[in-house]
Design an enzyme around this catalytic site. Structure first.
Site, short mmCIF file in Angstrom:
data_model
loop_
_atom_site.label_atom_id
_atom_site.label_comp_id
_atom_site.label_asym_id
_atom_site.label_seq_id
_atom_site.Cartn_x
_atom_site.Cartn_y
_atom_site.Cartn_z
N ASP A 1 36.70 32.26 11.17
CA ASP A 1 37.72 31.56 11.95
C ASP A 1 38.71 30.95 10.95
OD1 ASP A 1 35.73 32.12 13.83
OD2 ASP A 1 35.94 30.22 14.90
N LYS B 1 42.26 31.63 18.87
CA LYS B 1 41.46 30.43 19.15
C LYS B 1 42.39 29.23 19.22
CE LYS B 1 37.92 27.64 16.71
NZ LYS B 1 36.96 27.63 15.59
N LYS C 1 39.17 32.17 22.30
CA LYS C 1 38.18 31.11 22.07
C LYS C 1 38.81 29.74 22.23
CE LYS C 1 35.11 29.22 18.45
NZ LYS C 1 34.52 29.46 17.12
#
Length: 258
Positions: free
Chosen positions: A102, A165, A199
């Site tokens: 990430d 995300k 996400k």
């Protein structure tokens, strides 16, 4: 099973169970990995700092859940615009054995009008990842405006991100349903639902929250889209709430009780 319980069970299996505290220890990460294994199924992944990847891998293997993926973070949490450092950190994370990375998008550069740095950073980090999944954190709560949130999402997708995300969880405003809708609409409008996931992270704390987020994804991208390769929740306290909703107690969690 009630709708809420069904949503809670679905959400649990989509969780990236997270600890990203400055004072994290091996013990905290071992406990996190143990919590990823529940009586009703495993979380999709654990999300930890890179230095804890070896201990997480060992713990997950020893407890019989090697399929729980290991996610880590790079260029975190500030989303600086130094591409070289972000790529070096990403290469190191992959070398440590991360299944997923990430990375934080250089959102301040975008706010200042620079689209190129973000594109290059994501593109080069994806090249460094190879088959490792790359999720890109755009920091919606700092971008704030719909035009910027949608532009950041588009840049990440065009540069090869596997997931977009919302947030690091380290700024005052993290995931919100409004921001989630904007990002899901970009995935729909760019026609990349097969290859790009979403996400939300930070602020998803209850089964009701998770149910609302999943209903939105079902509405925008179809009821079978949000599987664990297309949807994750970045959260820590959410797990306890989901287990309470599912009425899973320590007794039901004890394998010797079966």
């Amino acid at each position: 099973m009630s709708d809420l319980k069904a949503a809670a069970l679905r959400a649990l299996k989509l969780m990236d169970l997270t600890t990203l505290n400055d004072n994290d220890t091996d013990e905290a990460v071992i406990a996190l990995c143990k919590n990823a294994k529940t009586a009703v199924g495993n979380t999709a992944a654990v999300c930890i700092y890179p230095r804890f990847i070896p201990i997480a891998k060992k713990t997950l293997r020893e407890q019989g859940t090697p399929e729980v993926r290991i996610a880590t973070v790079t260029n975190f949490p500030h989303g600086n615009d130094d591409i070289e450092i972000a790529v070096a950190e990403t290469k190191a994370a992959v070398a440590y054995g991360a299944d997923e990375v990430d990375v934080v998008f250089p959102y301040r550069a975008l706010i200042a009008g620079d689209e190129t740095t973000g594109f290059e950073l994501v593109k080069q980090c994806k090249e460094a990842c190879g088959d490792v999944l790359l999720k890109v954190i755009i920091e919606t709560g700092e971008l704030k405006e719909e035009a910027l949130i949608k532009k950041a999402s588009q840049i990440c997708i065009e540069a090869g991100a596997n997931f977009i995300k919302t947030s690091t969880g380290k700024v005052p405003v993290n995931a919100t349903p409004e921001y989630a809708r904007m990002m899901l609409e970009v995935i729909r409008d760019m026609d990349v639902a097969k290859t790009v996931g979403f996400k939300p992270a930070g602020g998803v704390r209850t089964a009701e929250d998770a149910q609302a987020y999943l209903a939105m994804a079902d509405d925008i991208l179809g009821g079978d889209w949000a599987d664990n390769m297309h949807y994750r929740f970045g959260a820590s306290s959410l797990l306890t709430n989901l287990l309470n909703t599912l009425e899973v107690t320590e007794e039901t969690a004890d394998p010797s009780a079966y």
